[in-house]
Design a protein around this motif. Sequence first.
Motif, mmCIF file in Angstrom:
data_model
loop_
_atom_site.group_PDB
_atom_site.id
_atom_site.type_symbol
_atom_site.label_atom_id
_atom_site.label_comp_id
_atom_site.label_asym_id
_atom_site.label_seq_id
_atom_site.Cartn_x
_atom_site.Cartn_y
_atom_site.Cartn_z
ATOM 1 N N THR A 322 0.856 -1.191 0.000
ATOM 2 C CA THR A 322 0.000 0.000 0.000
ATOM 3 C C THR A 322 0.889 1.236 0.000
ATOM 4 O O THR A 322 1.753 1.386 0.875
ATOM 5 C CB THR A 322 -0.913 0.012 1.232
ATOM 6 O OG1 THR A 322 -1.689 -1.186 1.256
ATOM 7 C CG2 THR A 322 -1.834 1.229 1.197
ATOM 8 N N GLN A 326 -1.147 8.459 -2.877
ATOM 9 C CA GLN A 326 -1.882 7.999 -4.058
ATOM 10 C C GLN A 326 -1.703 9.065 -5.147
ATOM 11 O O GLN A 326 -2.453 10.026 -5.217
ATOM 12 C CB GLN A 326 -3.355 7.792 -3.725
ATOM 13 C CG GLN A 326 -4.086 6.909 -4.719
ATOM 14 C CD GLN A 326 -5.506 6.582 -4.244
ATOM 15 O OE1 GLN A 326 -6.130 7.366 -3.535
ATOM 16 N NE2 GLN A 326 -6.023 5.432 -4.647
ATOM 17 N N PHE A 419 -7.217 1.164 -12.080
ATOM 18 C CA PHE A 419 -7.161 2.484 -11.452
ATOM 19 C C PHE A 419 -8.544 2.910 -10.958
ATOM 20 O O PHE A 419 -8.676 3.477 -9.863
ATOM 21 C CB PHE A 419 -6.612 3.514 -12.443
ATOM 22 C CG PHE A 419 -5.109 3.603 -12.467
ATOM 23 C CD1 PHE A 419 -4.444 4.410 -11.556
ATOM 24 C CD2 PHE A 419 -4.365 2.888 -13.384
ATOM 25 C CE1 PHE A 419 -3.060 4.501 -11.568
ATOM 26 C CE2 PHE A 419 -2.983 2.969 -13.417
ATOM 27 C CZ PHE A 419 -2.319 3.780 -12.496
ATOM 28 N N GLN A 422 -9.577 1.632 -7.667
ATOM 29 C CA GLN A 422 -8.889 2.254 -6.533
ATOM 30 C C GLN A 422 -9.335 3.695 -6.305
ATOM 31 O O GLN A 422 -8.678 4.456 -5.596
ATOM 32 C CB GLN A 422 -7.378 2.201 -6.760
ATOM 33 C CG GLN A 422 -6.814 0.800 -6.793
ATOM 34 C CD GLN A 422 -7.120 0.020 -5.529
ATOM 35 O OE1 GLN A 422 -6.807 0.478 -4.418
ATOM 36 N NE2 GLN A 422 -7.747 -1.133 -5.664
ATOM 37 N N TYR A 424 -9.791 6.141 -8.643
ATOM 38 C CA TYR A 424 -9.291 7.149 -9.576
ATOM 39 C C TYR A 424 -10.377 7.590 -10.555
ATOM 40 O O TYR A 424 -11.204 6.775 -10.996
ATOM 41 C CB TYR A 424 -8.128 6.599 -10.397
ATOM 42 C CG TYR A 424 -6.770 6.681 -9.732
ATOM 43 C CD1 TYR A 424 -5.846 7.641 -10.104
ATOM 44 C CD2 TYR A 424 -6.414 5.778 -8.734
ATOM 45 C CE1 TYR A 424 -4.594 7.704 -9.512
ATOM 46 C CE2 TYR A 424 -5.169 5.833 -8.122
ATOM 47 C CZ TYR A 424 -4.256 6.801 -8.524
ATOM 48 O OH TYR A 424 -3.023 6.867 -7.924
ATOM 49 N N LYS A 488 -10.858 13.014 -5.846
ATOM 50 C CA LYS A 488 -10.310 11.761 -6.368
ATOM 51 C C LYS A 488 -8.947 12.013 -7.011
ATOM 52 O O LYS A 488 -8.715 13.078 -7.579
ATOM 53 C CB LYS A 488 -11.232 11.173 -7.445
ATOM 54 C CG LYS A 488 -12.629 10.819 -7.005
ATOM 55 C CD LYS A 488 -13.407 10.264 -8.190
ATOM 56 C CE LYS A 488 -14.816 9.860 -7.805
ATOM 57 N NZ LYS A 488 -15.551 9.315 -8.976
ATOM 58 N N VAL A 636 -0.888 0.756 -7.449
ATOM 59 C CA VAL A 636 -2.220 0.195 -7.683
ATOM 60 C C VAL A 636 -2.112 -1.327 -7.696
ATOM 61 O O VAL A 636 -1.278 -1.883 -8.428
ATOM 62 C CB VAL A 636 -2.803 0.703 -9.024
ATOM 63 C CG1 VAL A 636 -4.107 -0.016 -9.349
ATOM 64 C CG2 VAL A 636 -3.020 2.209 -8.964
ATOM 65 N N PRO A 637 -2.916 -2.052 -6.895
ATOM 66 C CA PRO A 637 -2.840 -3.518 -6.869
ATOM 67 C C PRO A 637 -3.092 -4.118 -8.251
ATOM 68 O O PRO A 637 -3.994 -3.683 -8.976
ATOM 69 C CB PRO A 637 -3.948 -3.911 -5.887
ATOM 70 C CG PRO A 637 -4.181 -2.701 -5.059
ATOM 71 C CD PRO A 637 -3.924 -1.535 -5.950
ATOM 72 N N GLN A 705 -10.496 -4.441 -5.512
ATOM 73 C CA GLN A 705 -11.271 -3.309 -5.021
ATOM 74 C C GLN A 705 -10.537 -2.599 -3.883
ATOM 75 O O GLN A 705 -9.824 -3.214 -3.074
ATOM 76 C CB GLN A 705 -12.647 -3.768 -4.546
ATOM 77 C CG GLN A 705 -13.511 -4.351 -5.646
ATOM 78 C CD GLN A 705 -13.800 -3.355 -6.755
ATOM 79 O OE1 GLN A 705 -14.055 -2.177 -6.493
ATOM 80 N NE2 GLN A 705 -13.756 -3.820 -7.998
ATOM 81 N N ARG A 706 -10.727 -1.290 -3.858
ATOM 82 C CA ARG A 706 -10.087 -0.486 -2.829
ATOM 83 C C ARG A 706 -10.670 -0.819 -1.462
ATOM 84 O O ARG A 706 -11.881 -0.923 -1.294
ATOM 85 C CB ARG A 706 -10.315 0.998 -3.151
ATOM 86 C CG ARG A 706 -9.599 1.949 -2.212
ATOM 87 C CD ARG A 706 -9.883 3.392 -2.616
ATOM 88 N NE ARG A 706 -9.174 4.333 -1.786
ATOM 89 C CZ ARG A 706 -9.285 5.638 -1.884
ATOM 90 N NH1 ARG A 706 -10.110 6.149 -2.800
ATOM 91 N NH2 ARG A 706 -8.608 6.433 -1.097
ATOM 92 N N LYS A 707 -9.808 -0.968 -0.485
ATOM 93 C CA LYS A 707 -10.259 -1.314 0.875
ATOM 94 C C LYS A 707 -10.553 -0.047 1.683
ATOM 95 O O LYS A 707 -9.933 0.977 1.505
ATOM 96 C CB LYS A 707 -9.185 -2.140 1.584
ATOM 97 C CG LYS A 707 -8.935 -3.487 0.905
ATOM 98 C CD LYS A 707 -7.879 -4.265 1.632
ATOM 99 C CE LYS A 707 -7.604 -5.603 0.964
ATOM 100 N NZ LYS A 707 -6.553 -6.372 1.639
#
Length: 707
Positions: A322, A326, A419, A422, A424, A488, A636-637, A705-707
């Motif tokens: 992480t 960002q 993106f 997350q 974006y 964002k 980004v994962p 997905q963003r946590k």
Amino acid sequence: MAKKKGKHNALEARRRKNRRRQNAERAARLAREGMLPEGEQTAVLTAVAEPDSPGTPPPEAGTPETTGEQQKGRRRFSLRRKEKKPRAPWRYHAWVWYLMVFLLPLAVLIATQLITVQSVEETVAWIGQNSAAFGLGYLLLLACEGVLLAITGGIFSAGLILAVPMLTMSISSYFKEVVNGVPLMVSDLAMATHMGTIAGFMKPGMSFGVCTIPAVLLVFALLALTLLFARRPRRIRWYASLIVGLCGVLVLVGSANLPLTRDFLSGPEDEIQAERNDRLGFLLGMYSGVLDSAVQEPDAYNENNMNGILLKVKRNAASTQTPDVQPNVIMLMSESFCDPEAVLPGVEFEDDPIPNYRALAEEWPSGKFLSNTYAGGTGNVEMEVMTGIPIAFVGEGEDLTSLQDETAYDRAPSIIKAFSAQGYATEFVHSYTARLYNREENFEKIGFDKLVFEEDFPEDAEWEGPYLSDMALTEMLISEFENRDKSKPLLLYGLSMENHQPYYEGKFEESSGLDFSSDKLGEEELGSIDALLHGIHDADAALGELLEYFEQCEEPVIVIFWGDHLPGLSMDEENTIYSELGYSSTADTKSWSPEELKRMHTTRFLVWNNYGAELEVPETVSATSLGVHILDWAGVPRPLYFQWVDMALEDMLLYRQRLYVAADGTPYYEPPEEDADTVDTYRTIVYDILYGQGYIAQAMTEPVQRK
């Protein structure tokens, strides 16, 4: 008895009247067609208006019967007199019709080959050396003509419908080979509706070649003869035309399905379109490409094997840390950007065309970018960067911008979707129209929230030559960044246009102002180089302006800048500026060695940021690898698909037709044996997502997905 005899005479009189009327009508028809001497035509007209029989007295004047008969006779006589003079009989010959049926396909076949090779001697030699291909090509064209003849009913219309598309394709292929070094591909047919736009990319005054106009005139001269002299024989009935059409269909279907013809048309497994055209001729080569365009199901493609691949990817997937920040991400693909001092070795530069890039490259990570195309095809570069799908894995009749199954873009992997997942905002800005490469439809499907094209730029935006300037693009990118939703982070993808081909003296109102010289080039070629330098110098200045703005920005920003492909610097069908200067050995791309192919697919890239991030950037990136690197640089994962791409990069950097670049940078025509497993697995994953049953497609492409 007298009553019966009178009735008999009336019946005979009616029969004589009918016979005279039929004979008169037949004679009148022959007269109209010019089949009777002129002296007999007057007699025919008179006979039409004569009374019923010489021995029968006319009815009394003034009766309704008399008035009707007189009016009828006068009317019939008047109509005959007003008919146009019949055409001369020498203009209509049935034997000409039969001759043209067989000559027109032959003329089209020879004309397209003449246009392709631009040499009568080479065309004759090709026919002699490839008689089987020539014969099969003629048979297929004859079959096409038969089908068209059954539909239209006329040899002229059938010949015209047959000739125009074939000639258009061969001329387009000739120009494409001159400009980009490769002939027309089956996948190019998807852009047929944009021929007007593409024609605008041609250099003014480009030669049609010595054989193009004579070849076209040959075909249209035969069509003119057909229109003037070829009369369809009367004895050919509708069912005969139907039989001819069905025979044509059977020939075409048989050629596509019979093992003998399929093997002959397919040729070697790794044969490229240019080699097909050499072996089969242009038209049959294109037909072979169409037949081979379907993507073949990989060996051992089944659900169990796909699940095994999925488990392997999950087991070896690298974890993503992480990020502390960002960052906003700016991706800027610059049209035909390269290092002129590297690609123009015979040119002496007193002024540096790219001073900003060169200064930045000394301070920031930079290096070589391996493109999947040469001298054109920007759409395929951007799609491979965003999806990580090597262009070698799509069907021959399509490319990454024109997949036949349009729903495939909804399923395709995409860093843009990653993106978005997350948080974006994602935006694409292009300083040209939306007409090319189906961007408006495809980019929404791969995840962009907003698309900006030429018509969305301010009315007072700056133009340089025929396109919006790179500085106008930079100003638009800055404007979109400032007006974004600040809640964002932003992924902003920019694509420039100013430096797009053609390159010629006078493209811009003013010269580049750069001092350079070469004793290997003439004035026209030096004018082309000046136009190229003008565009590259402006791109360099726009890059400096963009980074100067973001350097003052308080928010974290990463900028990834790269050139999509080398510029197309054609001179004629035999030479390019590259070949004149020794950067390439020849203008004939199919003769290039793997090392030369790699060199001609190499541009430059740069990675910059304003928040002191120390990013791991390799010296060489490719269209395949850049997307997964951007995910990592931004923190980004990776979706599982891009985990696989990262695993595959241990063996390969790039794979396109006739060029495979291994991870250590070694180029090959085809993947070496030691990389076969990686390539096969990669191909199978892409097949499952785009063409197959989708056994693991969702699991592989679903963004984290963003946590």
